[in-house]
Scaffold this active site. Structure first.
Site, PDB file in Angstrom:
ATOM      1  N   LYS A  36       0.843  -1.208   0.000  1.00  0.00           N
ATOM      2  CA  LYS A  36       0.000   0.000   0.000  1.00  0.00           C
ATOM      3  C   LYS A  36       0.871   1.247   0.000  1.00  0.00           C
ATOM      4  O   LYS A  36       1.907   1.284   0.669  1.00  0.00           O
ATOM      5  CB  LYS A  36      -0.913  -0.029   1.233  1.00  0.00           C
ATOM      6  CG  LYS A  36      -1.934   1.108   1.305  1.00  0.00           C
ATOM      7  CD  LYS A  36      -2.871   0.916   2.500  1.00  0.00           C
ATOM      8  CE  LYS A  36      -3.912   2.015   2.622  1.00  0.00           C
ATOM      9  NZ  LYS A  36      -4.836   1.763   3.760  1.00  0.00           N
ATOM     10  N   SER A 111      -9.696   1.805   2.690  1.00  0.00           N
ATOM     11  CA  SER A 111      -8.784   2.556   1.847  1.00  0.00           C
ATOM     12  C   SER A 111      -7.758   1.704   1.105  1.00  0.00           C
ATOM     13  O   SER A 111      -7.138   2.176   0.159  1.00  0.00           O
ATOM     14  CB  SER A 111      -8.049   3.609   2.679  1.00  0.00           C
ATOM     15  OG  SER A 111      -7.270   3.012   3.686  1.00  0.00           O
ATOM     16  N   SER A 135      -9.910  -0.660   6.841  1.00  0.00           N
ATOM     17  CA  SER A 135      -9.392  -0.473   5.485  1.00  0.00           C
ATOM     18  C   SER A 135      -8.801  -1.700   4.814  1.00  0.00           C
ATOM     19  O   SER A 135      -8.453  -1.629   3.639  1.00  0.00           O
ATOM     20  CB  SER A 135      -8.332   0.627   5.482  1.00  0.00           C
ATOM     21  OG  SER A 135      -8.963   1.859   5.354  1.00  0.00           O
TER      22      SER A 135
HETATM   23  N1  GLN Z   1     -13.006   4.298   6.403  1.00  0.00           N
HETATM   24  C1  GLN Z   1     -12.296   4.595   7.630  1.00  0.00           C
HETATM   25  C2  GLN Z   1     -11.781   6.020   7.576  1.00  0.00           C
HETATM   26  O1  GLN Z   1     -12.015   6.657   6.604  1.00  0.00           O
HETATM   27  C3  GLN Z   1     -11.191   3.616   7.865  1.00  0.00           C
HETATM   28  C4  GLN Z   1      -9.981   3.904   7.072  1.00  0.00           C
HETATM   29  C5  GLN Z   1      -8.830   3.020   7.440  1.00  0.00           C
HETATM   30  O2  GLN Z   1      -8.980   1.971   8.071  1.00  0.00           O
HETATM   31  N2  GLN Z   1      -7.649   3.477   7.079  1.00  0.00           N
HETATM   32  O3  GLN Z   1     -11.155   6.507   8.479  1.00  0.00           O
END
Ligand code: GLN
Length: 438
Positions: A36, A111, A135
């Site tokens: 990532k 994400s 994410s």
């Molecule tokens: N969707 C969540 C956020 O926007 C989780 C994102 C993540 O786990 N990095 O914070």
């Protein structure tokens, strides 16, 4: 799915591994890994999905990347993600949206959408994502692969670009729990460069997977099946739970009463920490700097206005407000106390059961554009994942079934701190007995 590919360095490293393999055994010799783009890779561009780091080349690698390379793995490229990992769809990437091949008009989740795609599309058998609030589990669910969020502190965060430091974890993805076990074994463990990394010994996860699951007690938290859960997803998860029970496990009803506060809690804590962590992108030390600033303040303002996308700015504003003097106690202080209550719910549940089963996401992959102009709807889609991050416990997504429209749905399994071994064992037994097929 990729923002940067590394064909030359991959070929070079593969040659080096080839030579080393002859005089010893490397657990991941020559295995391609997608990383990532919020995990630092020395000499390989690391953008975090942001314009502000569009040309950033880290001078060092994250501990997880070093450990993978020591094990013989080859980093083939940097996977797309929401900007600074803020989002649930990769629509917040400054570069492009990662589409879902089960339906090209739908998101791949986020994400870590690019990491899930890399594994699902066979570009790499292993990928690293990151989790702050779901994410890795959510894109794993949307793409029919396995994604594990480890216990907070199980894996070093050194070199993972900080979003919300008390929640962030590096998290592996693969096609099956065995590959996840192999990957976790290589990256887990104490790291002197991350003071929050745990000293607890690292189990031999690939060996632990072989142990039987018969006799496990599996809890079903009633708060995870309320309104908002799409009926079709609910039906698939209920079948999954019955299937898991048929492996010789006992089902137990449990309650996690503070779940209803989880989204409000997470969306105070995460932005608060983000607003502090992202203060470093000021045009002085890292990444983008606006041309010809009039003075220092003008440089800060225009660099950040132009460098950050809308969602990141929204989080910085929410977080800064929540931490401002006079409001600190009302928001952040209270949120931290609610977090303790959420963790206690889990502690009580794990006194009674070995693992919990639930949906990962209330819906299958949603349409591109469907939630992007409604941040609250986007935030609510994280309802079943954020509590594991708030409590610091491990949780994974395993393929469970498909909707009538052909979209995959993942089953979530959660366990107590440092019980990744148990989760991987249960997921492996489940996936071998009930392979999800379209
Ligand atoms: N969707 C969540 C956020 O926007 C989780 C994102 C993540 O786990 N990095 O914070």
């Amino acid at each position: 799915g990729f923002l940067t590919v590394a064909p030359e360095s991959a070929r070079e490293r593969a040659g080096a591994v080839d030579r080393r393999v002859k005089d010893g055994s490397l657990p991941l010799a020559g295995v391609p890994v997608a990383v990532k783009d919020n995990i630092c890779t020395r000499s390989l561009r690391t953008t975090c999905g942001s314009k502000i780091l569009e040309h950033y080349i880290p001078p060092y690698s994250a501990t997880v990347v070093e450990r993978l390379e020591e094990a013989g793995a080859i980093v083939i490229g940097k996977a797309n993600c929401d900007e600074f990992a803020m989002g649930s769809s990769t629509e917040n990437s400054a570069f492009h949206v990662t589409r879902n091949p089960f339906d090209r008009e739908r998101v791949s989740g986020g994400s870590s959408g690019g990491s899930a795609v890399a594994v699902a599309a066979g570009m790499a058998p292993l990928a690293l994502g990151s989790e702050t609030g779901g994410s890795v589990r959510q894109p794993a669910s949307f793409r029919n692969v396995v994604g594990l969020k480890p216990t907070y502190g199980r894996v070093s965060r050194y070199g993972l670009v900080a979003y919300a430091s008390s929640l962030d974890c590096v998290a592996p993805l693969a096609n099956n729990p065995r590959d996840v076990a192999l990957l976790l074994r290589c990256i887990a463990g104490r790291d002197e460069r991350d003071s929050t990394s745990a000293a607890a010994p690292v189990p031999d996860y690939p060996a632990e997977i072989e142990k039987p699951v018969r006799g496990m007690r599996l809890g079903v938290p009633k708060e995870f099946f309320g309104k908002g859960l799409e009926p079709e997803v609910k039906a698939i998860i209920e079948t999954g739970i019955r299937n898991a029970a048929s492996l010789g496990c006992e089902l137990v009803d449990v309650s996690l009463p503070h779940t209803e506060y989880a989204i409000a809690d997470y969306y105070i804590i995460a932005p608060a920490e983000a607003s502090s962590n992202l203060a470093r992108y000021d045009g002085v030390r890292y990444g983008y700097r606006v041309p010809a600033p009039q003075d220092l303040l003008d440089m800060y303002k225009r660099t950040r206005s132009q460098g950050f996308g809308a969602e990141v700015k929204r989080r910085i504003m929410i977080g800064t407000y929540a931490l401002s003097s006079g409001y600190y106690e009302a928001y952040y202080g209270r949120a931290m106390r609610v977090r303790t209550l959420i963790k206690r719910d889990y502690d009580r549940a794990f006194d009674k059961v070995d693992a919990l089963l639930s949906p990962v996401s209330p819906t299958p992959a949603f349409r591109i554009g469907e939630k992007i102009s409604d941040p609250l709807a986007m935030y609510l889609s994280d309802i079943y994942t954020v509590t594991a991050n708030l409590a610091g416990i491990p949780a994974l997504s395993v393929p469970c079934g498909f909707t009538a429209g052909g979209l995959p749905v993942g089953l979530q399994m959660l366990a107590g701190q440092f019980r990744e071994d148990r989760l991987l064992r249960l997921a492996d037994a489940y996936m071998r007995a009930f392979p999800a097929s379209a």
